[in-house]
Design an enzyme around this catalytic site. Sequence first.
Site, PDB file in Angstrom:
ATOM      1  CG  ASP A   1       7.362  -5.725 -19.042  1.00  0.00           C
ATOM      2  OD1 ASP A   1       7.014  -4.781 -18.326  1.00  0.00           O
ATOM      3  OD2 ASP A   1       8.104  -6.654 -18.662  1.00  0.00           O
TER       4      ASP A   1
ATOM      5  CE  LYS B   1       6.866 -10.928 -19.051  1.00  0.00           C
ATOM      6  NZ  LYS B   1       6.866 -11.180 -17.646  1.00  0.00           N
TER       7      LYS B   1
ATOM      8  CG  MET C   1      -1.392 -10.035 -12.421  1.00  0.00           C
ATOM      9  SD  MET C   1      -0.162 -11.295 -12.785  1.00  0.00           S
ATOM     10  CE  MET C   1       0.802 -11.332 -11.280  1.00  0.00           C
TER      11      MET C   1
HETATM   12  N1  SAH Z   1       6.577  -6.533 -10.524  1.00  0.00           N
HETATM   13  C1  SAH Z   1       5.350  -5.782 -10.414  1.00  0.00           C
HETATM   14  C2  SAH Z   1       4.127  -6.628 -10.544  1.00  0.00           C
HETATM   15  C3  SAH Z   1       3.971  -7.274 -11.869  1.00  0.00           C
HETATM   16  S1  SAH Z   1       2.514  -8.239 -11.983  1.00  0.00           S
HETATM   17  C4  SAH Z   1       5.361  -5.000  -9.097  1.00  0.00           C
HETATM   18  O1  SAH Z   1       6.225  -5.217  -8.243  1.00  0.00           O
HETATM   19  O2  SAH Z   1       4.491  -4.149  -8.937  1.00  0.00           O
HETATM   20  C5  SAH Z   1       1.397  -7.127 -12.729  1.00  0.00           C
HETATM   21  C6  SAH Z   1       0.350  -6.674 -11.753  1.00  0.00           C
HETATM   22  O3  SAH Z   1       0.862  -5.682 -10.893  1.00  0.00           O
HETATM   23  C7  SAH Z   1      -0.853  -6.030 -12.385  1.00  0.00           C
HETATM   24  O4  SAH Z   1      -1.759  -6.995 -12.866  1.00  0.00           O
HETATM   25  C8  SAH Z   1      -1.418  -5.256 -11.243  1.00  0.00           C
HETATM   26  O5  SAH Z   1      -2.130  -6.079 -10.358  1.00  0.00           O
HETATM   27  C9  SAH Z   1      -0.171  -4.807 -10.509  1.00  0.00           C
HETATM   28  N2  SAH Z   1       0.215  -3.429 -10.859  1.00  0.00           N
HETATM   29  C10 SAH Z   1       1.354  -3.034 -11.403  1.00  0.00           C
HETATM   30  N3  SAH Z   1       1.379  -1.687 -11.544  1.00  0.00           N
HETATM   31  C11 SAH Z   1       0.204  -1.237 -11.061  1.00  0.00           C
HETATM   32  C12 SAH Z   1      -0.377   0.061 -10.931  1.00  0.00           C
HETATM   33  N4  SAH Z   1       0.253   1.181 -11.336  1.00  0.00           N
HETATM   34  N5  SAH Z   1      -1.611   0.148 -10.398  1.00  0.00           N
HETATM   35  C13 SAH Z   1      -2.262  -0.947 -10.005  1.00  0.00           C
HETATM   36  N6  SAH Z   1      -1.760  -2.186 -10.095  1.00  0.00           N
HETATM   37  C14 SAH Z   1      -0.537  -2.342 -10.625  1.00  0.00           C
END
Ligand code: SAH
Length: 450
Positions: free
Chosen positions: A237, A259, A372
Amino acid sequence: MVLVVGGGDVAARKVSLLLRAGARVRVVSPELSVSLQGYCDNGRVEHISANYDDSHATDAALIIAATDDMTVNRQVYEAAKQRGVPVNVADAPELCTFILPSIIDRSPVVVAVSTGGASPTLGRLLRARLETMIPHSYGRLADLARRFREPVKKRFKSMSQRRHFWETVVEGPVAEMVYANRDEQAELALQQAIDQADSEQLAKGEVYLVGAGPGDPDLLSFRALRLMQVVDVVLYDRLVSPQILDLVRREAEQIYVGKKRSYHSVRQEEINRLLVDLAKQGKRVLRLKGGDPFIFGRGGEEISGLADEGIPFQVVPGVTAAAGCASYAGIPLTHRDYAQSVMFVTGQLKDGSVDLQWQALAQPRQTVVVYMGLAGLEIICNKLIEHGVSPDMPAALVQQGTTVSQRVFSGNLSNLSQLVSEHEVHAPTLLIIGEVVQLHERFGWYQPTG
Ligand code: SAH
């Protein structure tokens, strides 16, 4: 015949490689280095003891110029160009119609390293590294595999079965026997493996739910990387970076299942079903997710269908955004002086408002990480102040953490949202609230320049 113009050490190196590749070589030079003289003496190289002239090039299929006289080198180049013969002039990329990369020779396996003439030193360095990584017996292993190609083709009908079979061979005991110079034993073991392999087992699909981390490919785990390189198809994704996708087996089919927020539930069911269907077709399926699959990643939902259907799966953790962003922003999530606990929450809006346990989030001596959280940033900050947290409480928004585009906006609950609105912010972003955020000033070690 390959024509080499020049008689020094550089020419000698080229000649040695050419001979190893089975070429017929003619050297034109009034003088020869000791090693070149050696090749001539034992009849492996024809020597014309003269200054170069264009007649020497008449019947050459390939030409290499390695003299220290640029006028001669250029003359050779022009002659070759005129005849349409490939030419390489040592140390002059602009006078080459082909390049001679450094090679790691495990014939029939050959790995070539080239920097396109930009930095031969870098090329050599990389070559030295690869030399130490690739066992010398790879050549013999490849020869063994070649002898068994046809029998394996006859025994296993589908390509994917054959691939699974060969993977167990080149990573298993047969390969180890070759490395230990027990070639006869290896051959017997391979024959036995072909006779006894369970073709049904080889045709069975499997799903790997793999955490790709927050962006920097260096943060992948060894296990993630290994599985990424054996799969038939990958579902990924939006959060998975292109550099990480590049590390997936090249031949794997790529399916983008990014998504859109509003279609979330429908799309999620589709993804769940796709995983089951693909595995049932006997495919090895990689479900590659940003961060960690079990942290706001819907990993639990995705494997639930697999568990119901009895489809084998593995879950590989990834560095979650909180851990990645905190490390790269120099914000320790816990610290004995400031925070004894850390809370991960999602700030996704529900019915237009942010639905969180404000009382629990407002507790002292803890760090709160909001995934998020950009859309609801202002509401979140205000609600926390409403529930008794000081407006001066440090807070930071980390944009695209761990990537070369990382930016950190740091302030406090009362001014962060204003600060952020003054900049163009790109998703994904992570919100960190707590005393520990003030340490970013001192510990913010990662300063990408893009
Ligand atoms: N499974 C993922 C989270 C998915 S939800 C994890 O464990 O990180 C998606 C959210 O993750 C985004 O909206 C943001 O808040 C955060 N996120 C994911 N990658 C990021 C990054 N490189 N920098 C900042 N926030 C990030």
